[in-house]
Design a protein around this motif. Structure first.
Motif, PDB file in Angstrom:
ATOM      1  N   VAL A  88     -23.259   6.032  11.798  1.00  0.00           N
ATOM      2  CA  VAL A  88     -22.979   6.246  10.387  1.00  0.00           C
ATOM      3  C   VAL A  88     -22.671   4.912   9.709  1.00  0.00           C
ATOM      4  CG1 VAL A  88     -21.399   7.356   8.754  1.00  0.00           C
ATOM      5  CG2 VAL A  88     -22.141   8.573  10.810  1.00  0.00           C
ATOM      6  N   GLY A  89     -22.081   3.988  10.472  1.00  0.00           N
ATOM      7  CA  GLY A  89     -21.759   2.690   9.909  1.00  0.00           C
ATOM      8  C   GLY A  89     -21.761   1.599  10.966  1.00  0.00           C
ATOM      9  N   LEU A  90     -22.238   0.418  10.588  1.00  0.00           N
ATOM     10  CA  LEU A  90     -22.197  -0.768  11.435  1.00  0.00           C
ATOM     11  C   LEU A  90     -21.527  -1.880  10.642  1.00  0.00           C
ATOM     12  CD1 LEU A  90     -25.803  -0.730  12.927  1.00  0.00           C
ATOM     13  CD2 LEU A  90     -23.688  -0.368  14.204  1.00  0.00           C
ATOM     14  N   GLU A  91     -20.439  -2.441  11.198  1.00  0.00           N
ATOM     15  CA  GLU A  91     -19.640  -3.406  10.450  1.00  0.00           C
ATOM     16  C   GLU A  91     -19.320  -2.814   9.071  1.00  0.00           C
ATOM     17  OE1 GLU A  91     -18.538  -6.169  11.780  1.00  0.00           O
ATOM     18  OE2 GLU A  91     -19.670  -6.019  13.634  1.00  0.00           O
ATOM     19  N   ARG A  92     -18.955  -1.539   9.074  1.00  0.00           N
ATOM     20  CA  ARG A  92     -18.756  -0.791   7.834  1.00  0.00           C
ATOM     21  C   ARG A  92     -17.352  -1.019   7.278  1.00  0.00           C
ATOM     22  NH1 ARG A  92     -20.661   3.903   5.016  1.00  0.00           N
ATOM     23  NH2 ARG A  92     -19.323   3.975   3.168  1.00  0.00           N
ATOM     24  N   TRP A  93     -17.297  -1.366   6.002  1.00  0.00           N
ATOM     25  CA  TRP A  93     -16.024  -1.547   5.313  1.00  0.00           C
ATOM     26  C   TRP A  93     -15.547  -0.183   4.835  1.00  0.00           C
ATOM     27  CZ3 TRP A  93     -13.033  -5.794   4.957  1.00  0.00           C
ATOM     28  CH2 TRP A  93     -11.954  -5.758   4.066  1.00  0.00           C
ATOM     29  N   VAL A  94     -14.323   0.189   5.233  1.00  0.00           N
ATOM     30  CA  VAL A  94     -13.740   1.456   4.802  1.00  0.00           C
ATOM     31  C   VAL A  94     -12.396   1.173   4.141  1.00  0.00           C
ATOM     32  CG1 VAL A  94     -14.927   2.953   6.444  1.00  0.00           C
ATOM     33  CG2 VAL A  94     -12.812   1.809   7.129  1.00  0.00           C
ATOM     34  N   SER A  95     -12.058   1.958   3.137  1.00  0.00           N
ATOM     35  CA  SER A  95     -10.844   1.712   2.366  1.00  0.00           C
ATOM     36  C   SER A  95     -10.344   3.022   1.788  1.00  0.00           C
ATOM     37  CB  SER A  95     -11.137   0.713   1.238  1.00  0.00           C
ATOM     38  OG  SER A  95     -10.002   0.521   0.414  1.00  0.00           O
ATOM     39  N   ALA A  96      -9.003   3.160   1.712  1.00  0.00           N
ATOM     40  CA  ALA A  96      -8.451   4.395   1.157  1.00  0.00           C
ATOM     41  C   ALA A  96      -7.019   4.180   0.693  1.00  0.00           C
ATOM     42  CB  ALA A  96      -8.494   5.512   2.195  1.00  0.00           C
ATOM     43  N   PRO A  97      -6.644   4.735  -0.477  1.00  0.00           N
ATOM     44  CA  PRO A  97      -5.236   4.774  -0.877  1.00  0.00           C
ATOM     45  C   PRO A  97      -4.539   5.886  -0.099  1.00  0.00           C
ATOM     46  CG  PRO A  97      -6.605   5.808  -2.550  1.00  0.00           C
ATOM     47  CD  PRO A  97      -7.543   5.295  -1.499  1.00  0.00           C
ATOM     48  N   VAL A  98      -3.366   5.613   0.456  1.00  0.00           N
ATOM     49  CA  VAL A  98      -2.717   6.594   1.325  1.00  0.00           C
ATOM     50  C   VAL A  98      -1.212   6.600   1.107  1.00  0.00           C
ATOM     51  CG1 VAL A  98      -4.479   6.423   3.138  1.00  0.00           C
ATOM     52  CG2 VAL A  98      -2.482   4.913   3.198  1.00  0.00           C
ATOM     53  N   ASN A  99      -0.592   7.670   1.597  1.00  0.00           N
ATOM     54  CA  ASN A  99       0.852   7.779   1.710  1.00  0.00           C
ATOM     55  C   ASN A  99       1.129   8.501   3.023  1.00  0.00           C
ATOM     56  OD1 ASN A  99       3.646   8.790   1.488  1.00  0.00           O
ATOM     57  ND2 ASN A  99       3.512   8.144  -0.656  1.00  0.00           N
ATOM     58  N   PRO A 100       2.051   7.996   3.842  1.00  0.00           N
ATOM     59  CA  PRO A 100       2.331   8.670   5.108  1.00  0.00           C
ATOM     60  C   PRO A 100       2.791  10.111   4.944  1.00  0.00           C
ATOM     61  CG  PRO A 100       3.308   6.478   5.073  1.00  0.00           C
ATOM     62  CD  PRO A 100       2.820   6.758   3.689  1.00  0.00           C
ATOM     63  N   GLU A 101       3.386  10.432   3.794  1.00  0.00           N
ATOM     64  CA  GLU A 101       3.892  11.781   3.559  1.00  0.00           C
ATOM     65  C   GLU A 101       2.864  12.582   2.764  1.00  0.00           C
ATOM     66  OE1 GLU A 101       6.412  12.428   5.319  1.00  0.00           O
ATOM     67  OE2 GLU A 101       6.641  10.292   5.772  1.00  0.00           O
ATOM     68  N   PRO A 102       2.408  13.709   3.312  1.00  0.00           N
ATOM     69  CA  PRO A 102       1.385  14.514   2.628  1.00  0.00           C
ATOM     70  C   PRO A 102       1.825  14.942   1.231  1.00  0.00           C
ATOM     71  CG  PRO A 102       1.729  15.266   4.884  1.00  0.00           C
ATOM     72  CD  PRO A 102       2.817  14.275   4.600  1.00  0.00           C
ATOM     73  N   GLY A 103       0.880  14.921   0.302  1.00  0.00           N
ATOM     74  CA  GLY A 103       1.140  15.395  -1.047  1.00  0.00           C
ATOM     75  C   GLY A 103       1.820  14.400  -1.959  1.00  0.00           C
ATOM     76  N   GLN A 104       2.145  13.210  -1.451  1.00  0.00           N
ATOM     77  CA  GLN A 104       2.818  12.201  -2.265  1.00  0.00           C
ATOM     78  C   GLN A 104       1.803  11.192  -2.819  1.00  0.00           C
ATOM     79  OE1 GLN A 104       6.138  12.371  -3.018  1.00  0.00           O
ATOM     80  NE2 GLN A 104       5.927  14.339  -1.951  1.00  0.00           N
ATOM     81  N   PRO A 105       2.123  10.556  -3.959  1.00  0.00           N
ATOM     82  CA  PRO A 105       1.207   9.550  -4.519  1.00  0.00           C
ATOM     83  C   PRO A 105       0.991   8.407  -3.535  1.00  0.00           C
ATOM     84  CG  PRO A 105       2.907  10.156  -6.103  1.00  0.00           C
ATOM     85  CD  PRO A 105       3.311  10.768  -4.798  1.00  0.00           C
ATOM     86  N   ALA A 106      -0.170   7.771  -3.620  1.00  0.00           N
ATOM     87  CA  ALA A 106      -0.496   6.666  -2.713  1.00  0.00           C
ATOM     88  C   ALA A 106       0.531   5.554  -2.831  1.00  0.00           C
ATOM     89  CB  ALA A 106      -1.886   6.133  -3.013  1.00  0.00           C
ATOM     90  N   SER A 107       0.975   5.049  -1.681  1.00  0.00           N
ATOM     91  CA  SER A 107       1.953   3.963  -1.652  1.00  0.00           C
ATOM     92  C   SER A 107       1.333   2.651  -1.191  1.00  0.00           C
ATOM     93  CB  SER A 107       3.115   4.331  -0.729  1.00  0.00           C
ATOM     94  OG  SER A 107       2.646   4.615   0.587  1.00  0.00           O
ATOM     95  N   MET A 108       0.111   2.705  -0.658  1.00  0.00           N
ATOM     96  CA  MET A 108      -0.567   1.484  -0.206  1.00  0.00           C
ATOM     97  C   MET A 108      -2.050   1.786  -0.054  1.00  0.00           C
ATOM     98  SD  MET A 108       0.608   1.396   3.798  1.00  0.00           S
ATOM     99  CE  MET A 108       0.529   2.890   4.781  1.00  0.00           C
ATOM    100  N   ILE A 109      -2.827   0.730   0.089  1.00  0.00           N
ATOM    101  CA  ILE A 109      -4.259   0.848   0.355  1.00  0.00           C
ATOM    102  C   ILE A 109      -4.522   0.261   1.735  1.00  0.00           C
ATOM    103  CG2 ILE A 109      -6.576   0.124  -0.314  1.00  0.00           C
ATOM    104  CD1 ILE A 109      -5.618   0.020  -3.192  1.00  0.00           C
ATOM    105  N   ILE A 110      -5.164   1.050   2.594  1.00  0.00           N
ATOM    106  CA  ILE A 110      -5.553   0.539   3.908  1.00  0.00           C
ATOM    107  C   ILE A 110      -7.061   0.307   3.893  1.00  0.00           C
ATOM    108  CG2 ILE A 110      -3.656   1.624   5.161  1.00  0.00           C
ATOM    109  CD1 ILE A 110      -5.599   3.836   5.997  1.00  0.00           C
ATOM    110  N   GLU A 111      -7.484  -0.779   4.518  1.00  0.00           N
ATOM    111  CA  GLU A 111      -8.906  -1.093   4.518  1.00  0.00           C
ATOM    112  C   GLU A 111      -9.220  -2.011   5.689  1.00  0.00           C
ATOM    113  OE1 GLU A 111      -9.505  -2.793   0.701  1.00  0.00           O
ATOM    114  OE2 GLU A 111      -8.437  -4.646   1.146  1.00  0.00           O
ATOM    115  N   GLY A 112     -10.482  -2.011   6.073  1.00  0.00           N
ATOM    116  CA  GLY A 112     -10.913  -2.868   7.162  1.00  0.00           C
ATOM    117  C   GLY A 112     -12.378  -2.642   7.472  1.00  0.00           C
TER     118      GLY A 112
END
Length: 251
Positions: A88-112
């Protein structure tokens, strides 16, 4: 030192183990650009030669030795693994706003950038190639924060379930795999959030005139011998002798 200090501090030169890893990654990535029927051990070895570089090796003889070994690694990898399906991906850049607690607004962006993302049975699998001295195990796959972040970001980016992560060690042929649960992924996210908050606070304090040495103290240890920033760190230089550029190669 990489992101805050200006001008950027002096670094070491190239490392042979980094060169070796990059060449293997590039060869395996290029393998998936050819039709499935041509993804043979021989083609993998030829691609390794096409992408080869000598940076960091002791001399031409050592470089030739490791080129031959790496050709064998990728050929055996293709021989023992099914590479006929397109990832599906090779050297694929993925990124997402997340929060460790479900249902809460994003507290950080993880990417790599993931080495490879497969799809198996309707789910995504993160594949990370390794060429280091030591073969990884299940614990290393499960405890890797980077792999966990790739899994979360890949699921959000590609909108398919992703809980399985794998470390493929080319020198030994080992595949270390782990399957995450929602709770184990949340634990990784919480750790990442704590780290991000610590870094954010230290960075803001530095910009406000704080003492960089106090905010980002040197922590000398054995790894200082092969740190990229060793030429610019007196504490690291005092921790031990500098490693040769080829000393971390897999035996």
């Amino acid at each position: 030192m990489a992101y805050l200090d200006r001008p950027t501090p002096q670094r070491t030169g190239p490392w042979a183990h980094s060169t070796l890893g990059a060449v293997v990654h590039n060869a395996l990535r290029a393998l998936f650009d050819v039709p499935p029927a041509r993804r043979t051990p021989e083609r993998a070895a030829a691609l390794l030669s096409e992408h080869w570089q000598d940076a960091g090796f002791a001399d031409a003889e050592q470089a030739a030795t490791y080129r031959a070994r790496a050709k064998r690694w990728v050929a055996e990898y293709v021989e023992h693994h099914d590479v006929t399906s397109d990832p599906v991906g090779l050297e694929r850049w993925v990124s997402a706003p997340v929060n460790p607690e479900p249902g809460q607004p994003a507290s950080m962006i993880i990417e790599g950038r993931a080495d490879r993302i497969d799809q198996r049975g309707g789910e995504l699998v993160i594949v990370d190639y390794k060429t280091g001295r030591r073969a990884p195990d299940e614990y290393e796959a499960r405890s890797s924060q980077a792999l966990a972040m790739y899994a979360v970001a890949a699921e959000r980016t590609l909108r398919r379930p992703c809980t399985k992560v794998e470390l493929h060690h080319l020198p030994s042929g080992t595949v270390a795999e782990a399957t995450h649960t929602p709770e184990s992924l949340r634990r990784h996210l919480r750790r990442a959030e704590e780290t991000a908050e610590d870094v954010r606070l230290a960075t803001d304090t530095l910009e406000a005139g704080g003492d960089g040495d106090a905010l980002f103290p040197a922590r000398p240890e054995r790894r200082c011998s092969w740190c990229d920033f060793r030429p610019s760190c007196e504490a690291g230089q005092a921790a031990g002798a500098a490693a040769k550029p080829w000393e971390l190669l897999a035996p």
